[in-house]
Design a protein around this motif. Structure first.
Motif, PDB file in Angstrom:
ATOM      1  N   MET A   1       0.843  -1.204   0.000  1.00 50.06           N
ATOM      2  CA  MET A   1       0.000   0.000   0.000  1.00 50.06           C
ATOM      3  C   MET A   1       0.879   1.254   0.000  1.00 50.06           C
ATOM      4  N   ILE A   2       0.512   2.209  -0.839  1.00 51.62           N
ATOM      5  CA  ILE A   2       1.265   3.454  -0.907  1.00 51.62           C
ATOM      6  C   ILE A   2       1.147   4.195   0.426  1.00 51.62           C
ATOM      7  N   GLU A   3       2.288   4.572   0.984  1.00 49.89           N
ATOM      8  CA  GLU A   3       2.314   5.473   2.128  1.00 49.89           C
ATOM      9  C   GLU A   3       3.211   6.652   1.763  1.00 49.89           C
ATOM     10  N   LEU A   4       3.490   7.519   2.704  1.00 47.99           N
ATOM     11  CA  LEU A   4       4.143   8.786   2.387  1.00 47.99           C
ATOM     12  C   LEU A   4       5.439   8.644   1.584  1.00 47.99           C
ATOM     13  N   PRO A   5       6.363   7.744   1.950  1.00 44.61           N
ATOM     14  CA  PRO A   5       7.591   7.668   1.146  1.00 44.61           C
ATOM     15  C   PRO A   5       7.322   7.309  -0.311  1.00 44.61           C
ATOM     16  N   GLU A   6       6.398   6.389  -0.531  1.00 41.60           N
ATOM     17  CA  GLU A   6       6.100   5.953  -1.897  1.00 41.60           C
ATOM     18  C   GLU A   6       5.374   7.041  -2.695  1.00 41.60           C
ATOM     19  N   SER A   7       4.477   7.770  -2.056  1.00 43.73           N
ATOM     20  CA  SER A   7       3.765   8.821  -2.791  1.00 43.73           C
ATOM     21  C   SER A   7       4.745   9.899  -3.263  1.00 43.73           C
ATOM     22  N   LEU A   8       5.743  10.214  -2.443  1.00 45.49           N
ATOM     23  CA  LEU A   8       6.738  11.210  -2.836  1.00 45.49           C
ATOM     24  C   LEU A   8       7.623  10.691  -3.968  1.00 45.49           C
ATOM     25  N   VAL A   9       8.006   9.422  -3.877  1.00 49.90           N
ATOM     26  CA  VAL A   9       8.843   8.819  -4.922  1.00 49.90           C
ATOM     27  C   VAL A   9       8.078   8.750  -6.243  1.00 49.90           C
ATOM     28  N   LEU A  10       6.838   8.286  -6.189  1.00 51.34           N
ATOM     29  CA  LEU A  10       6.021   8.189  -7.407  1.00 51.34           C
ATOM     30  C   LEU A  10       5.822   9.557  -8.047  1.00 51.34           C
ATOM     31  N   ALA A  11       5.590  10.573  -7.229  1.00 50.42           N
ATOM     32  CA  ALA A  11       5.401  11.918  -7.766  1.00 50.42           C
ATOM     33  C   ALA A  11       6.660  12.399  -8.482  1.00 50.42           C
ATOM     34  N   GLY A  59       3.176  14.249  -4.257  1.00 46.86           N
ATOM     35  CA  GLY A  59       2.822  13.261  -3.250  1.00 46.86           C
ATOM     36  C   GLY A  59       2.215  13.967  -2.060  1.00 46.86           C
ATOM     37  N   ILE A  60       0.992  13.595  -1.694  1.00 50.85           N
ATOM     38  CA  ILE A  60       0.311  14.199  -0.546  1.00 50.85           C
ATOM     39  C   ILE A  60      -0.194  13.065   0.337  1.00 50.85           C
ATOM     40  N   GLY A  61       0.431  12.873   1.479  1.00 48.72           N
ATOM     41  CA  GLY A  61       0.057  11.757   2.344  1.00 48.72           C
ATOM     42  C   GLY A  61       0.248  10.450   1.606  1.00 48.72           C
ATOM     43  N   SER A  62      -0.802   9.641   1.558  1.00 46.96           N
ATOM     44  CA  SER A  62      -0.749   8.369   0.846  1.00 46.96           C
ATOM     45  C   SER A  62      -1.374   8.483  -0.544  1.00 46.96           C
ATOM     46  N   MET A  63      -1.490   9.694  -1.053  1.00 47.84           N
ATOM     47  CA  MET A  63      -2.088   9.930  -2.361  1.00 47.84           C
ATOM     48  C   MET A  63      -1.061  10.539  -3.314  1.00 47.84           C
ATOM     49  N   ALA A 163      -2.032   3.936  17.455  1.00 49.96           N
ATOM     50  CA  ALA A 163      -3.178   4.806  17.212  1.00 49.96           C
ATOM     51  C   ALA A 163      -2.738   6.257  17.064  1.00 49.96           C
ATOM     52  N   PHE A 164      -1.766   6.673  17.860  1.00 56.12           N
ATOM     53  CA  PHE A 164      -1.279   8.050  17.792  1.00 56.12           C
ATOM     54  C   PHE A 164      -0.654   8.349  16.435  1.00 56.12           C
ATOM     55  N   LEU A 165       0.205   7.461  15.954  1.00 60.75           N
ATOM     56  CA  LEU A 165       0.934   7.729  14.722  1.00 60.75           C
ATOM     57  C   LEU A 165       0.103   7.491  13.463  1.00 60.75           C
ATOM     58  N   ALA A 166      -0.743   6.472  13.486  1.00 66.47           N
ATOM     59  CA  ALA A 166      -1.301   5.977  12.224  1.00 66.47           C
ATOM     60  C   ALA A 166      -2.813   6.068  12.092  1.00 66.47           C
ATOM     61  N   THR A 167      -3.482   6.820  12.974  1.00 66.78           N
ATOM     62  CA  THR A 167      -4.925   6.985  12.822  1.00 66.78           C
ATOM     63  C   THR A 167      -5.294   8.460  12.908  1.00 66.78           C
ATOM     64  N   GLU A 168      -6.551   8.747  12.585  1.00 67.89           N
ATOM     65  CA  GLU A 168      -7.127  10.095  12.691  1.00 67.89           C
ATOM     66  C   GLU A 168      -6.437  11.111  11.791  1.00 67.89           C
ATOM     67  N   GLN A 169      -5.656  10.654  10.805  1.00 69.84           N
ATOM     68  CA  GLN A 169      -4.974  11.569   9.879  1.00 69.84           C
ATOM     69  C   GLN A 169      -4.105  12.597  10.606  1.00 69.84           C
ATOM     70  N   ARG A 170      -3.529  12.188  11.751  1.00 65.86           N
ATOM     71  CA  ARG A 170      -2.625  13.115  12.442  1.00 65.86           C
ATOM     72  C   ARG A 170      -1.402  13.404  11.586  1.00 65.86           C
ATOM     73  N   ILE A 171      -0.880  12.332  10.968  1.00 65.36           N
ATOM     74  CA  ILE A 171       0.261  12.472  10.063  1.00 65.36           C
ATOM     75  C   ILE A 171      -0.129  11.777   8.765  1.00 65.36           C
ATOM     76  N   PRO A 172      -0.738  12.481   7.826  1.00 66.06           N
ATOM     77  CA  PRO A 172      -1.203  11.851   6.591  1.00 66.06           C
ATOM     78  C   PRO A 172      -0.073  11.112   5.874  1.00 66.06           C
ATOM     79  N   GLY A 173      -0.363   9.882   5.503  1.00 64.34           N
ATOM     80  CA  GLY A 173       0.626   9.076   4.794  1.00 64.34           C
ATOM     81  C   GLY A 173       1.467   8.191   5.689  1.00 64.34           C
TER      82      GLY A 173
END
Length: 274
Positions: A1-11, A59-63, A163-173
């Motif tokens: 699944m694309i996450e922040l590092p991959e979205s930046l690389v793909l962009a 690359g924006i978050g996981s998008m 939950a802190f790091l990976a939910t609620e879009q606190r840190i997108p991606g």
């Protein structure tokens, strides 16, 4: 699944490969997939995109967002993006194909679930998209330690490190994939209550988050994911489905378990719960 590092690389790869190319046709819904999501009527994407020239890709978050005239074409985290030269054999199954004037193509293929949205950015109010566009990104000047501390404000006592790091879009991606190595290198158990961390623990978590996400991006993404050209990323994950035997630090066994809607891996010695 694309996450922040991959979205930046793909962009970055898209900017070097397709930015400036003219679209001649767009095919959507090539292969049926009940969890492939579009915005609006995908059968109208061709008339809106054909004739347009690809602008900047970001690359924006996981998008991954691609400028197409007044529109943006946005691929979500469950959607693979591949580039094919003119005449190169295409796979049988894919959801969307963008064909360029020189005969090359971009193919978008959904795994378990994924999105391919054609939107007008100024009018699109999806909260995940807006969070990814507006929130500071790790590795930037704005994402400093004081900002990181604000993310913990107002948390309930039961909020775990995952939950802190990976939910609620606190840190997108920042999702379940990159989370594993961050917690291992921080020495923090996924279930550890975030409010029980000392100031030193929390600072280490911040430093590790920024450092590892930067390393992953600079290495071309994780080795569990693919680039625009179908190659595995160069960052060797320490905890993932590729290596779940023994801890790279102490040699102890790695535990695998389901937690908060995904699989987590951890070393009970290096990442004590208490």
């Amino acid at each position: 699944m694309i996450e922040l590092p991959e979205s930046l690389v793909l962009a970055e790869q898209l900017n070097k490969t397709v930015s400036g190319k003219k679209i001649v046709s767009v095919e959507t819904e090539h292969a049926e997939h009940k969890f492939a999501w579009y915005e609006g009527d995908p059968q109208k994407y061709d008339e809106k995109m054909a004739g347009q020239v690809i602008g900047r890709c970001t690359g924006i978050g996981s998008m991954v967002e691609m400028e197409v005239g007044e529109y943006s074409f946005v691929a979500g985290d469950g959607t693979n993006i591949r580039y094919y030269d003119a005449g190169e054999k295409l796979p049988e199954r894919y959801q969307t194909r963008i064909v360029f004037e020189d005969g090359s193509s971009l193919l978008y293929t959904v795994q378990m679930y994924g999105s391919m949205f054609l939107i007008i950015p100024q009018k699109y109010e999806n909260p995940y998209y807006l969070a990814a566009k507006q929130k500071p990104m790790p590795g930037t000047e704005v994402f400093d330690y004081p900002y990181f501390c604000t993310l913990a404000q107002g948390l309930s006592k039961g909020t775990s490190a995952k939950a802190f790091l990976a939910t609620e879009q606190r840190i997108p991606g920042l999702g379940n994939g990159v989370l594993q190595d961050i917690l291992l290198e921080s020495g923090i158990h996924p279930k550890r209550k975030i409010l029980t961390l000392s100031d030193e623990d929390f600072m280490r978590l911040y430093d590790t988050t920024v450092r590892l996400l930067t390393e992953m991006k600079n290495a071309g993404g994780r080795n569990t994911e693919k680039t625009l050209f179908g190659e595995a990323g160069g960052y060797e994950t320490k905890l993932s489905r590729k290596n779940i035997g023994y801890c790279p630090h102490c040699g102890g066994p790695i535990t695998k378990m389901a937690y908060l809607g995904g699989t987590v891996y951890f070393c009970s010695t290096c990442q004590p719960l208490d």
